[in-house]
Write a protein that holds these residues in place. Structure first.
Motif, mmCIF file in Angstrom:
data_model
loop_
_atom_site.group_PDB
_atom_site.id
_atom_site.type_symbol
_atom_site.label_atom_id
_atom_site.label_comp_id
_atom_site.label_asym_id
_atom_site.label_seq_id
_atom_site.Cartn_x
_atom_site.Cartn_y
_atom_site.Cartn_z
ATOM 1 N N GLU A 133 4.883 5.945 -6.576
ATOM 2 C CA GLU A 133 5.507 5.150 -5.649
ATOM 3 C C GLU A 133 6.126 6.047 -4.564
ATOM 4 O O GLU A 133 6.480 5.773 -3.473
ATOM 5 N N ALA A 134 6.764 7.301 -4.936
ATOM 6 C CA ALA A 134 7.599 8.146 -3.837
ATOM 7 C C ALA A 134 6.483 8.749 -3.092
ATOM 8 O O ALA A 134 6.967 9.168 -1.887
ATOM 9 N N ARG A 135 5.333 8.705 -3.315
ATOM 10 C CA ARG A 135 4.386 9.380 -2.246
ATOM 11 C C ARG A 135 3.635 8.259 -1.594
ATOM 12 O O ARG A 135 3.075 8.577 -0.496
ATOM 13 N N LEU A 136 3.796 6.939 -1.750
ATOM 14 C CA LEU A 136 3.121 6.042 -1.093
ATOM 15 C C LEU A 136 3.968 5.498 0.259
ATOM 16 O O LEU A 136 5.328 5.507 0.058
ATOM 17 N N ASN A 137 3.386 5.410 1.254
ATOM 18 C CA ASN A 137 3.983 4.986 2.630
ATOM 19 C C ASN A 137 3.102 4.451 3.580
ATOM 20 O O ASN A 137 1.927 4.321 3.426
ATOM 21 N N ALA A 138 3.610 4.295 4.842
ATOM 22 C CA ALA A 138 2.533 3.466 5.644
ATOM 23 C C ALA A 138 1.532 4.302 6.284
ATOM 24 O O ALA A 138 0.714 3.857 6.530
ATOM 25 N N ARG A 139 1.581 5.678 6.208
ATOM 26 C CA ARG A 139 0.612 6.541 6.391
ATOM 27 C C ARG A 139 -0.384 6.704 5.296
ATOM 28 O O ARG A 139 -1.464 7.225 5.551
ATOM 29 N N THR A 140 -0.206 6.233 4.123
ATOM 30 C CA THR A 140 -1.190 6.452 3.040
ATOM 31 C C THR A 140 -2.404 5.659 3.284
ATOM 32 O O THR A 140 -2.386 4.476 3.480
ATOM 33 N N LYS A 141 -3.374 6.160 3.468
ATOM 34 C CA LYS A 141 -4.649 5.600 3.766
ATOM 35 C C LYS A 141 -5.642 5.482 2.603
ATOM 36 O O LYS A 141 -6.611 4.361 2.557
ATOM 37 N N LEU A 142 -5.490 6.308 1.460
ATOM 38 C CA LEU A 142 -6.422 6.244 0.252
ATOM 39 C C LEU A 142 -5.653 6.740 -0.764
ATOM 40 O O LEU A 142 -5.018 7.652 -0.665
#
Ligand SMILES: Cc1ncc(COP(=O)(O)O)c(C=O)c1O
Length: 395
Positions: free
Chosen positions: A163-172
């Protein structure tokens, strides 16, 4: 001269990684040529022969003239067989039109990343993990974001850390279970938690399931089975591990509609197609008896017990019980010798070829990876050599 030489190569090569297993294998083979006796625990391939009925199908296909170009997406016979296999084993309605065939699982990693990622995008991948993930992400210009797999969690990701690493830039998001190099296996609950988080984003998922049949306890679960995930997941499987077919170079994936044409275009631009006789051997594998696979897994199970027990008896070494694949990932920090140095010296001084955990990322830098794709006799001998080495050198 040196400058000229450098200018003739692409700058992007600096971003392309490699797989240390192949360089350690080359070094081990060089030592063997000098007459040294080496026990190979470095390479990730089953030491069993490809089952006879699969070889027969491949040979028959060669003699029947299946030796020409064929469709880049794969032979329809294999796409149908793989769709049926994935439908049966994952409990998902997989259609043959969504199944593609490539020269191993690897091209799906490389081309899957190239087909989805732009520079500036972020890709979450497991650390420790199969080194090609980070290499291909970096090559694409996207930013690799490591998701740590901790020993205390038996090397399964922590949903909070995802969760801490997911953001709007996460593509894959790349997931791998059962896992290389740790043998960790994600539970259905872990994957449901991940799916719930990923569903809030626009990210694609690449679920590397090449060890799906190599499970010693519990049940296999795929994130693609979670609500809303199939439409965004590259569900990747292959023949190399399950059927001891590493040298045949054949893998397949069920991919979302939007990725079918782009991936086929990568195949057209690179390899054209997988040899049709190899694909027909693949059909025989997926549709034939699984007795040889079961026998191989029974042997791997016995070796797993032998190796893990043996490692835990070594001074300064602790090893979790891996639940899948055919790797042990012992922590060697209490030996007083760094894992990189230990791997190097075990090969040079004792003739035992293993990989340092750092070959798979930063998080596993205190560990070694041992592939137990070797006979029980050789595994026992390797453990004895390690015991001898540590008795002399451990601090
Ligand atoms: C996690 C993982 N994915 C993919 C591969 C590549 O498999 P293939 O031989 O099908 O290209 C490997 C091989 O070691 C692996 O460990």
């Amino acid at each position: 001269m040196a400058v000229e030489q450098r200018n003739r190569l692409a700058d992007s090569l600096a971003r392309l990684g490699t797989e240390t297993a192949f360089s350690v294998l080359a070094r081990a083979r060089a030592l063997e040529r000098e007459g040294r006796d080496i026990i190979h625990l470095e390479i990730g391939e089953p030491d069993f022969d490809t089952p006879a009925h699969i070889c027969d199908a491949g040979a028959a296909a060669i003699h029947a003239g299946h030796t020409h170009y064929c469709p880049s997406a794969g032979l329809i016979e294999l796409r149908e067989a793989a769709a049926a296999y994935l439908t049966r084993t994952r409990g998902l309605p997989i259609r043959p039109e969504h199944v593609l065939v490539a020269n191993g699982a690897k091209p799906f990693l490389f081309f899957g990343i190239l087909a989805t990622c732009n520079p500036g995008d972020e890709v979450i991948y497991p650390d420790p993990g199969f080194p090609i993930y980070e290499s291909a992400i970096a090559w694409s210009g996207a930013t690799p974001v490591a998701l740590p797999l901790h020993e205390e969690r038996d090397f399964v990701f922590d949903p909070g850390e995802l969760e801490a690493r997911l953001n709007a830039r996460t593509k894959l998001v790349i997931l791998n279970s059962p896992q290389n190099p740790t043998g960790g296996v994600a539970s259905r609950a872990d994957l449901a938690a991940a799916a719930g988080l990923i569903a809030e984003t626009d990210a694609w998922v690449l679920s590397d399931e090449v060890y799906s049949e190599m499970l010693y306890e519990g049940e296999f679960a795929s994130i693609a089975s979670e609500p809303g995930m199939l439409e965004r997941t590259i569900l990747l499987d292959g023949f190399s591990k399950t059927f001891a077919m590493t040298g045949w170079r054949c893998g397949y994936a069920a991919v979302p509609e939007a990725l079918v044409d782009p991936l086929v275009r990568f195949f057209v631009n690179s390899t054209s197609c997988v040899p049709p006789f190899v694909q027909l051997a693949g059909v025989a594998a997926l549709q034939g008896p699984m007795d040889d696979v079961a026998a191989m897994m029974a042997e791997f199970r016995a070796r797993r017990a032998l190796v893990v027990e043996g490692l835990n008896a070594l001074p300064g070494v602790t090893c979790r019980m891996p639940r899948g694949a055919f790797y042990a990932f012992p922590n060697v920090s209490d030996t007083g010798i760094g894992a990189d140095e230990l791997a190097r010296r075990l090969l040079d001084e004792m003739g035992v070829a293993v990989l340092a955990g750092s070959a798979f990322g930063q998080v596993g830098r205190d560990n070694l990876r041992l592939s137990y794709a070797n006979s029980q006799q050789n595994l026992t001998a390797a453990l004895e050599r390690m015991r001898e080495f540590l008795a002399e050198n451990a601090g």
